[in-house]
Scaffold this motif. Sequence first.
Motif, PDB file in Angstrom:
ATOM      1  N   UNK A   1       0.867  -1.187   0.000  1.00  0.00           N
ATOM      2  CA  UNK A   1       0.000   0.000   0.000  1.00  0.00           C
ATOM      3  C   UNK A   1       0.892   1.221   0.000  1.00  0.00           C
ATOM      4  N   UNK A   2       0.724   2.082  -1.001  1.00  0.00           N
ATOM      5  CA  UNK A   2       1.522   3.304  -1.093  1.00  0.00           C
ATOM      6  C   UNK A   2       0.578   4.487  -1.260  1.00  0.00           C
ATOM      7  N   UNK A   3       1.121   5.663  -0.997  1.00  0.00           N
ATOM      8  CA  UNK A   3       0.336   6.885  -1.129  1.00  0.00           C
ATOM      9  C   UNK A   3       1.031   8.016  -0.426  1.00  0.00           C
ATOM     10  N   UNK A   4       0.556   9.204  -0.648  1.00  0.00           N
ATOM     11  CA  UNK A   4       1.175  10.377  -0.031  1.00  0.00           C
ATOM     12  C   UNK A   4       0.890  10.406   1.461  1.00  0.00           C
ATOM     13  N   UNK A   5       1.631  11.230   2.184  1.00  0.00           N
ATOM     14  CA  UNK A   5       1.432  11.379   3.622  1.00  0.00           C
ATOM     15  C   UNK A   5       0.021  11.887   3.904  1.00  0.00           C
ATOM     16  N   UNK A   6      -0.664  11.218   4.843  1.00  0.00           N
ATOM     17  CA  UNK A   6      -2.011  11.629   5.201  1.00  0.00           C
ATOM     18  C   UNK A   6      -3.095  11.056   4.312  1.00  0.00           C
ATOM     19  N   UNK A   7      -2.733  10.129   3.447  1.00  0.00           N
ATOM     20  CA  UNK A   7      -3.732   9.559   2.528  1.00  0.00           C
ATOM     21  C   UNK A   7      -4.599   8.496   3.184  1.00  0.00           C
ATOM     22  N   UNK A   8      -4.219   8.009   4.382  1.00  0.00           N
ATOM     23  CA  UNK A   8      -5.032   7.031   5.108  1.00  0.00           C
ATOM     24  C   UNK A   8      -4.479   5.626   5.125  1.00  0.00           C
ATOM     25  N   UNK A   9      -3.190   5.469   4.833  1.00  0.00           N
ATOM     26  CA  UNK A   9      -2.598   4.121   4.754  1.00  0.00           C
ATOM     27  C   UNK A   9      -2.601   3.436   6.123  1.00  0.00           C
ATOM     28  N   UNK A  10      -2.149   4.156   7.159  1.00  0.00           N
ATOM     29  CA  UNK A  10      -2.095   3.567   8.496  1.00  0.00           C
ATOM     30  C   UNK A  10      -3.488   3.244   9.006  1.00  0.00           C
ATOM     31  N   UNK A  11      -4.438   4.123   8.757  1.00  0.00           N
ATOM     32  CA  UNK A  11      -5.824   3.855   9.163  1.00  0.00           C
ATOM     33  C   UNK A  11      -6.343   2.603   8.482  1.00  0.00           C
TER      34      UNK A  11
ATOM     35  N   UNK B   1      -3.181   4.652  -2.744  1.00  0.00           N
ATOM     36  CA  UNK B   1      -4.205   5.395  -2.011  1.00  0.00           C
ATOM     37  C   UNK B   1      -3.977   6.886  -2.204  1.00  0.00           C
ATOM     38  N   UNK B   2      -5.049   7.585  -2.567  1.00  0.00           N
ATOM     39  CA  UNK B   2      -4.967   9.032  -2.740  1.00  0.00           C
ATOM     40  C   UNK B   2      -6.210   9.667  -2.121  1.00  0.00           C
ATOM     41  N   UNK B   3      -5.981  10.497  -1.095  1.00  0.00           N
ATOM     42  CA  UNK B   3      -7.085  11.171  -0.389  1.00  0.00           C
ATOM     43  C   UNK B   3      -8.138  10.183   0.099  1.00  0.00           C
ATOM     44  N   UNK B   4      -7.663   9.051   0.619  1.00  0.00           N
ATOM     45  CA  UNK B   4      -8.568   8.066   1.197  1.00  0.00           C
ATOM     46  C   UNK B   4      -9.262   7.158   0.214  1.00  0.00           C
ATOM     47  N   UNK B   5      -8.937   7.273  -1.062  1.00  0.00           N
ATOM     48  CA  UNK B   5      -9.560   6.425  -2.084  1.00  0.00           C
ATOM     49  C   UNK B   5      -8.503   5.648  -2.868  1.00  0.00           C
ATOM     50  N   UNK B   6      -8.906   4.552  -3.443  1.00  0.00           N
ATOM     51  CA  UNK B   6      -7.994   3.771  -4.277  1.00  0.00           C
ATOM     52  C   UNK B   6      -7.912   4.418  -5.658  1.00  0.00           C
ATOM     53  N   UNK B   7      -6.712   4.850  -6.022  1.00  0.00           N
ATOM     54  CA  UNK B   7      -6.536   5.445  -7.352  1.00  0.00           C
ATOM     55  C   UNK B   7      -5.840   4.483  -8.317  1.00  0.00           C
ATOM     56  N   UNK B   8      -5.488   3.298  -7.820  1.00  0.00           N
ATOM     57  CA  UNK B   8      -4.848   2.328  -8.687  1.00  0.00           C
ATOM     58  C   UNK B   8      -4.572   1.029  -7.971  1.00  0.00           C
ATOM     59  N   UNK B   9      -4.584  -0.095  -8.700  1.00  0.00           N
ATOM     60  CA  UNK B   9      -4.238  -1.392  -8.131  1.00  0.00           C
ATOM     61  C   UNK B   9      -3.651  -2.253  -9.238  1.00  0.00           C
TER      62      UNK B   9
ATOM     63  N   UNK C   1      -0.537   2.569 -15.920  1.00  0.00           N
ATOM     64  CA  UNK C   1      -1.932   2.991 -15.771  1.00  0.00           C
ATOM     65  C   UNK C   1      -2.190   4.059 -14.718  1.00  0.00           C
ATOM     66  N   UNK C   2      -1.281   4.244 -13.763  1.00  0.00           N
ATOM     67  CA  UNK C   2      -1.548   5.160 -12.646  1.00  0.00           C
ATOM     68  C   UNK C   2      -0.578   6.328 -12.662  1.00  0.00           C
ATOM     69  N   UNK C   3      -1.119   7.498 -12.881  1.00  0.00           N
ATOM     70  CA  UNK C   3      -0.283   8.701 -12.887  1.00  0.00           C
ATOM     71  C   UNK C   3       0.285   8.987 -11.491  1.00  0.00           C
ATOM     72  N   UNK C   4      -0.549   8.765 -10.465  1.00  0.00           N
ATOM     73  CA  UNK C   4      -0.093   8.999  -9.081  1.00  0.00           C
ATOM     74  C   UNK C   4       1.084   8.104  -8.747  1.00  0.00           C
ATOM     75  N   UNK C   5       0.980   6.818  -9.077  1.00  0.00           N
ATOM     76  CA  UNK C   5       2.068   5.887  -8.788  1.00  0.00           C
ATOM     77  C   UNK C   5       3.315   6.252  -9.589  1.00  0.00           C
ATOM     78  N   UNK C   6       3.112   6.624 -10.842  1.00  0.00           N
ATOM     79  CA  UNK C   6       4.251   6.986 -11.685  1.00  0.00           C
ATOM     80  C   UNK C   6       4.989   8.195 -11.101  1.00  0.00           C
ATOM     81  N   UNK C   7       4.238   9.151 -10.575  1.00  0.00           N
ATOM     82  CA  UNK C   7       4.875  10.332  -9.962  1.00  0.00           C
ATOM     83  C   UNK C   7       5.682   9.941  -8.731  1.00  0.00           C
ATOM     84  N   UNK C   8       5.139   9.008  -7.930  1.00  0.00           N
ATOM     85  CA  UNK C   8       5.867   8.546  -6.740  1.00  0.00           C
ATOM     86  C   UNK C   8       7.162   7.853  -7.155  1.00  0.00           C
ATOM     87  N   UNK C   9       7.082   6.991  -8.156  1.00  0.00           N
ATOM     88  CA  UNK C   9       8.263   6.257  -8.621  1.00  0.00           C
ATOM     89  C   UNK C   9       9.295   7.216  -9.193  1.00  0.00           C
ATOM     90  N   UNK C  10       8.860   8.133 -10.025  1.00  0.00           N
ATOM     91  CA  UNK C  10       9.796   9.069 -10.645  1.00  0.00           C
ATOM     92  C   UNK C  10      10.472   9.954  -9.606  1.00  0.00           C
TER      93      UNK C  10
END
Length: 575
Positions: free
Chosen positions: A366-376, A542-550, A559-568
Amino acid sequence: MLGKILVRYLSKYRWLLLAVLVFQFASAMASLYLPRLNADIIDQGVAKADIGYIWSHGAFMLIVSLGQIVASIIATYFAARAAMSVGRDIRADVFSRVSGFSEREVSQFGAGSLITRNTNDVQQVQMLAMMGATMFVTAPLLAIGGIIMAVQTNVGLSWLIAVSVPALLIVAVLIIGRMVPLFRSNQKKLDAVNRIMREQLTGVRVVRAFVRERIEEGRFREANTELMILGRKIGSLFVLLFPLFMLILNVTVVAVIWFGGIEINSGGVEVGTLFAFMQYIGQIMMGVIMSSFMAMMIPRAAVSAERVSEVLDAESSMTRPEAGVTEFPNPGAVDFDDVEFTYPGAESPVLSGIAFTAAPGETVAIVGSTGSGKTTLVSLIPRLFDATGGSVRVGGIDVREADVDALWKSIGLVPQRPFLFTGTVASNLRFGREEATDEELWHALEIAQGRDFVEEMPEGLNSRISQGGTNVSGGQRQRLAIARAIVHRPQILVFDDSFSALDLTTDARLRQALWRELPSVTKIVVAQRVSTITDADRIIVIEDGRMSGIGTHDELLASSETYREIVESQLGVDA
């Protein structure tokens, strides 16, 4: 609340309380009888120079005095046993209740406040139980019995009682009435001091890193000063109360001597009778003072009892099913079915529309920006929180229908901030399974890449660990926490950003060992470092509490711009 608490816990020790009442009654009756014996010795023996009468009545008076002392000691002993047992029982129940709280209730009360309620507040109730048991019979008997005996001794001087006793009661009511709100504020100020102290002790490294020592000292000084000022106000009322009591007592005694002397001079009363009347006046005053002291303790204990009752009456949001499922049809499986979670009082959900499946033995990241809800999200798996919508299933069973102990036994959790307990390396690792052998501990350490540094410790597995693991580094603390989860032998391992303090080489070796040694264990991995999860069976973005890609690493890159930005941002554009 106070009466409810006392009745609930003191009823268990009714035989001890009965013994206290019996011996207190005997002690009080002896106290009331002694002045009469003293008066007889003075009026009959001394006045008539009857040495035999003096010796016989004096010996009897000595026996009564010794009996009073023995009865008082026995009553105090039984009262102490009952009160200390009540304190133990309340603390045990509060601890048990808090242990069943979810993260929501702990956050609602605050850790510092819960500690204060289970220590200082319980102590206030315990002290009231102690003093109440010893004074419950003595105070009214001395006051009421003293009035009856004094009137029988000399009716002419009884008007002094009608003046002094109401004066004492008026003073007590006025001062105690001002103490009640101060006691309530005092407990809240004590909460604040404990909270700040706890924050500074647990966050001492952060405080020093940001050179905040003076600011934090000022913050503690302010809270401590507020507590001192409030305590000074309470103390000043205490200081005022007893001198006023003694003033009324001494004025009454002087009045008794003055008007009694006039009656002696006129032949209306004998010297022994006057002495007995003075003693009864003292006993009456003592009974009123003891009652006033109890009245001072009751408001403070009532505030404390209310705070304790709030904890005992609090219902955990994590309710245990009466007949929870203990056998899981699909061990190791994790299913999120349109899960939603909203914190109490929040306007919008932290998580919504979460739906994925982790099959036994799979690795789901599970990946995502800080505060996206991963720990929750991962906190919903072991029921640290309960989903407010949808369902979370572990082993094919909804976690709300599963037996909590069986659920927790199947899950090994390595939290974002790993915590170690005071003890040894071995005792911390066996926290997951007490019967684990030393060989199993070393094997778990080897998987967690912690064997080398533990072997270098002076006593190996028996090396001491400070509270919170402050005597080991962050990376060592994480590896010990991972080893502890492995020793637990779970079907599901949940890693909440548990590799963040490890260097890349150690991280890679640890993951390889986990995948190799525990192929059948399902692994849920929350990570900020992309290199940790590239080989996962499935990655959830996870982005803003929602699944943006799997999908897998390669699928999400496409397929996921959010994931690609994290990787880059971490591995470069060509990743």
